[in-house]
Design a protein around this motif. Structure first.
Motif, PDB file in Angstrom:
ATOM      1  N   ARG A 543       0.850  -1.183   0.000  1.00 56.48           N
ATOM      2  CA  ARG A 543       0.000   0.000   0.000  1.00 56.48           C
ATOM      3  C   ARG A 543       0.888   1.235   0.000  1.00 56.48           C
ATOM      4  O   ARG A 543       1.942   1.267   0.633  1.00 56.48           O
ATOM      5  N   GLN A 547      -3.005   8.782   2.657  1.00 56.45           N
ATOM      6  CA  GLN A 547      -4.219   8.611   3.448  1.00 56.45           C
ATOM      7  C   GLN A 547      -5.430   8.739   2.536  1.00 56.45           C
ATOM      8  O   GLN A 547      -5.555   9.683   1.768  1.00 56.45           O
ATOM      9  N   ARG A 548      -6.340   7.776   2.622  1.00 52.08           N
ATOM     10  CA  ARG A 548      -7.515   7.764   1.756  1.00 52.08           C
ATOM     11  C   ARG A 548      -8.783   7.632   2.597  1.00 52.08           C
ATOM     12  O   ARG A 548      -8.727   7.304   3.787  1.00 52.08           O
ATOM     13  N   LYS A 550     -12.246   5.937   3.848  1.00 46.80           N
ATOM     14  CA  LYS A 550     -12.518   4.545   4.193  1.00 46.80           C
ATOM     15  C   LYS A 550     -13.107   3.801   3.004  1.00 46.80           C
ATOM     16  O   LYS A 550     -12.792   2.628   2.763  1.00 46.80           O
ATOM     17  N   ASP A 553     -10.263   3.088   0.649  1.00 46.73           N
ATOM     18  CA  ASP A 553      -9.394   2.088   1.246  1.00 46.73           C
ATOM     19  C   ASP A 553     -10.008   0.693   1.117  1.00 46.73           C
ATOM     20  O   ASP A 553      -9.321  -0.274   0.786  1.00 46.73           O
ATOM     21  N   ARG A 557      -8.659  -2.649  -1.000  1.00 44.95           N
ATOM     22  CA  ARG A 557      -8.498  -3.951  -0.357  1.00 44.95           C
ATOM     23  C   ARG A 557      -9.284  -5.033  -1.095  1.00 44.95           C
ATOM     24  O   ARG A 557      -8.871  -6.191  -1.138  1.00 44.95           O
ATOM     25  N   GLU A 678      -2.805   2.644  -7.481  1.00 47.70           N
ATOM     26  CA  GLU A 678      -4.040   2.681  -6.703  1.00 47.70           C
ATOM     27  C   GLU A 678      -5.033   3.672  -7.296  1.00 47.70           C
ATOM     28  O   GLU A 678      -6.243   3.391  -7.350  1.00 47.70           O
TER      29      GLU A 678
END
Length: 867
Positions: A543, A547-548, A550, A553, A557, A678
């Motif tokens: 990763r 900071q992303r 939620k 994120d 995932r 990402e």
């Protein structure tokens, strides 16, 4: 059609791959006919400009969408390769009208191919059975017809397997002197009193066994997987061989255009100078006009010139023939026979008298031909690949060549064939496709019946001009390119040395000597440093430090398998780069990865072969709407890629994912490269990635204006974005936020300011409110530190050393290329106060930083190894 749409189409059809073999491909569905002719709507692809290290905008993609057979190296041949081009509109692309359009589009390359094949057949085919000591032409098949028969059979075999756009197989010119050597041995070994039928029968049997054995040898090699090791031949050796061929072709202009055997070259200057003028004109027109019509018209005009002059009573045809301006008729003085009558007569009267014991004695020469032919075939195959940009799958092509030679022996031509580079490149330049190859085969069948009438009417300047033109093309694509694109100066030395050796000691010896010299040089340079794929896997544990939200994120995932990370160590060179590209292709084909991150931090060097392999890999990814992201490149590796012609796409600073950023991409630092992957994943899911710093605060009641210009507001936003997932563990989140804001202090630093030095005891950790911080680490292999981490807005650094009471493992410097940097600082004393006054809040902070650190554990190993 944009690459993203191609990728969508590919995804829809990838699930429908069947086990039934399929070789029907529509080359007219290829998206772009040129190497750099596709523009992406609404986006200018930036390329790294080495002169000022700033992105250089350009409007054309660096991918070649003629490279349609992108799964050839990834999928078994028994699988069906999907058509990734756009679906045709209803009523278009089928029916007799479209067929006529397709045929008309292939008239230009087909006419040039047929003319070139007729020239080669006359020039070289007529020499097949003319070795000293052999019986006269009355006992032998017609060499021109044998050459054409082998071409036709070769095209049938290659059309069954090849991935090249034109699939043109032709007679192996390089085998002529080797066969003549065997024929000389046959003449010497024949018993006293042997008649001409026995001698010619032995020669024909030797040609049949050699060509049939060559075909079987190739089929066996392909089926047992040995062919893939041919990829380890250095491309610089192939460049050197092709450079030698270019000189040989240009020198052949003189011998081809001489009015008669033994003519003095100086006295015959009007003949060869006309050939040079014709060839130079063809080359200049090809380079600057780039017309699919002009070149064929020039060939046809030159071929028809003697006939036109004769019909206009300007020059008599017999006078031109007597003066040596026209090609000599190889069957002059013999009774007129149709080609199959002459072939049947020769085989029926001679083959039954063959001395098979003498044929068996030629086995060493046959093995030499097989090995030499394999190297020559590989050279022409790779040369075609380098010039056309269409990647070849060597096992498949080798199998096609095997069947091509088997068919050649069965048709009676019995001459070795291969994918002739000159023919394929010439047809490719004129837009040739597989349909053109079929038309070429049909045209050569017609030539069999009319060759004996047409050949004596062709001017020698046509054959000489074609040879000079191809020589000039190969010279430009080899020597000029290697001068501009070499990885080391030794590349130039190898190419020149091979060309000189080829002129002095022959083609075969030059290949072998050049291979040994190149292998020796590379062994000395790279001994003990093989390439190692240290890790290869999806992004489950990889990763970025961004900071992303939620939501974002969770999406990353869920879809981590669409990002693939490969860490490479050692040297990427001719013997090792195929393993890396194979791994990347497997990730795209089998794992469904849309972004492949290649971390080159441990790569110590890159040679010309490795650079071209990466460029081809980028084209492959671009055609599928995917991307190969290179990162942590040393200056030497980046320079080698730049010289090799790689156009590395780069995202403008501060931007989210930009639509159309596919193919070979470059991000200087690992975390920014991983962030790009990402962002691409999130963009494919319809999420905006430009404002990744913005996070929803639905779990908190107090609204907060998002602006980094207000340091207090920026501090509040930074703390909430970092700790909001765990603040629910606190009974009073608002009070916790107020308490934290009192202990964090904000500061502003100019570009280039050093916050701490590597090895210094940790006294604080820093969160970036605005700007960017670089983590620098001393490199024992370089004179200056390397950037190992880029800490963007919204991220923290230094917390691991601070919370463990250790020293910093890297220096922290405000990015020198950006503007001011606003940070939030937490000192060791402040954190100690949190532990004493609010232990639960300290636990929340440690839990948060532990979660961030866990996702970076494997990433950290990438940075602190080999430094």
């Amino acid at each position: 059609m944009l690459p993203t749409a191609v990728a969508k189409k590919f995804k829809e059809e990838q699930q429908e791959l069947s086990r039934a073999p399929s070789t029907a491909f529509d080359f007219e569905d290829v998206i772009s006919p040129s190497l750099a002719g596709v523009q992406f709507a609404g986006f200018q692809n930036p390329v790294i400009n080495r002169s000022n290290s700033q992105p250089l905008l350009y409007s054309e993609a660096s991918c070649d969408f003629k490279e349609w057979a992108l799964l050839e190296a990834d999928l078994p041949r028994t699988q069906s390769v999907p058509n990734i081009a756009a679906p045709k509109e209803q009523g278009e692309g089928s029916g007799p009208v479209q067929l006529l359009k397709d045929i008309s589009s292939q008239l230009a390359p087909t006419s040039v191919t047929i003319i070139m094949y007729s020239v080669f057949a006359v020039t070289y085919g007529s020499q097949i059975y003319t070795s000293p000591g052999l019986p006269g032409p009355e006992y032998a098949p017609d060499g021109v017809s044998a050459w054409l028969l082998s071409n036709i059979a070769g095209e049938i075999g290659t059309l069954m397997f090849t991935a090249l756009p034109c699939a043109l197989a032709g007679g192996a010119i390089e085998m002529l002197p080797i066969f003549h050597g065997m024929f000389t041995n046959i003449v010497t070994d024949m018993p006293a009193g042997a008649g001409p039928e026995e001698m010619m029968g032995t020669v024909l049997a030797t040609c049949f066994v050699t060509t049939m054995g060559l075909g079987l040898f190739f089929v066996v090699v392909a089926n047992f997987g040995v062919a893939k090791y041919l990829r380890s031949v250095p491309l610089v050796v192939l460049k050197g061989a092709l450079f030698g061929v270019s000189i040989w072709l240009m020198m052949s202009t003189f011998s081809i255009t001489l009015p008669h055997a033994g003519a003095d070259t100086q006295e015959a200057w009007p003949y060869w100078s006309l050939g040079i003028v014709v060839g130079t004109a063809l080359f200049l027109v090809d380079e600057f006009v780039r017309s699919k019509v002009v070149i064929p018209l020039m060939f046809v005009s030159i071929a028809a010139a003697p006939t036109i002059l004769h019909l206009l009573d300007i020059v008599d045809m017999d006078d031109m023939r007597d003066n040596g301006w026209l090609v000599k008729d190889p069957n002059q003085g013999l009774p007129r026979q149709i080609w199959y009558e002459k072939a049947y007569s020769a085989y029926s009267t001679s083959l039954s008298h063959a001395n098979w014991s003498i044929v068996a004695q030629q086995l060493p020469g046959m093995v030499g031909i097989w090995v030499t032919h394999a190297l020559c075939a590989l050279m022409d195959m790779k040369a075609t690949e380098m010039i056309s940009g269409v990647e070849t799958h060597i096992p498949t092509e080798i199998k096609g060549l095997g069947f091509a030679n088997i068919f050649s022996s069965l048709t009676g031509g019995s001459w070795p064939v291969y994918l002739n580079c000159s023919s394929n490149v010439s047809a490719w330049k004129l837009g040739g496709t597989r349909l053109g190859a079929i038309m070429s085969a049909l045209g050569q069948i017609v030539l069999l019946f009319v060759a004996q009438d047409i050949v004596p009417c062709l001017p020698r300047a046509l054959a000489g001009g074609a040879s000079w033109w191809l020589g000039a093309v190969f010279f430009k694509e080899t020597f000029i390119d290697i001068m501009n694109q070499h990885a080391q100066k030794s590349d130039i030395a190898v190419v020149v040395f091979m060309a000189v050796t080829m002129m002095v000691d022959g083609f075969v010896n030059a290949l072998l000597i050049g291979l040994m010299v190149a292998m020796g040089i590379f062994t000395l340079q790279y001994s003990g440093s093989p390439v190692v794929i240290r890790s290869s896997g999806d992004a489950r544990f990889f990763r970025s430090n961004v900071q992303r939200t939620k939501e974002h994120d969770n999406l990353i995932r869920q879809h981590y398998q669409k990002i693939w990370v490969i860490l490479v160590d050692g040297l990427l060179m001719f013997g090792s780069s195929p393993y890396l590209t194979d791994e990347a292709r497997r990730a795209m084909a089998s794992e469904g990865a849309e972004s492949i991150l290649l971390n080159f931090r441990g790569v110590q060097g890159l040679d010309y072969s490795g650079a071209l392999d990466l460029i081809v890999l980028g084209r492959r990814a671009a055609s599928l709407g995917r991307r190969i992201v290179l990162t942590e490149l040393s200056s030497d590796v980046l320079d080698t890629l730049t010289r090799a012609g790689a156009q590395l796409l780069h995202r403008p600073p501060g931007e989210g994912f930009v639509e159309g950023l596919v193919g070979l991409c470059y991000e200087e630092h690992y975390h920014t490269a991983l962030r790009l992957c990402e962002d691409a994943l999130l963009a494919s899911l319809g999420k905006d990635t430009k404002a990744t710093y913005h996070l929803s605060m639905t779990s908190l009641d107090e609204p907060l204006e998002e602006t980094s210009q207000n340091s207090d507001a920026g501090l509040s936003l930074l703390l909430r974005t970092t700790f909001h997932e765990n603040l629910h563990r606190i009974s009073d989140p608002q009070a916790a936020m107020v308490f934290l804001k009192k202990l964090f202090r904000t500061a502003e630093y100019p570009p280039g300011h050093t916050l701490w030095q590597e090895g210094q005891p940790a006294t604080l950790c820093i969160g970036v409110i605005d700007g960017e911080i670089w983590g620098l680490q001393a490199n024992t292999n370089a004179s200056k530190s390397r950037v190992i981490e880029v800490v963007p807005r919204g991220s923290f650094t230094g917390y691991t050393a601070l919370f463990n009471g250790e020293s910093y493992v890297h220096s922290a410097v405000v990015a020198p290329t950006g503007g001011r940097c606003v940070v939030a600082e937490l000192t060791s004393e402040a954190f100690q106060e949190i532990e004493e006054q609010w232990p639960g809040l300290a636990a929340v902070m440690l839990r948060t930083f532990l979660k961030i650190g866990v996702s970076e554990i494997r990433n950290m190993s990438l940075f602190f190894t080999n430094t």
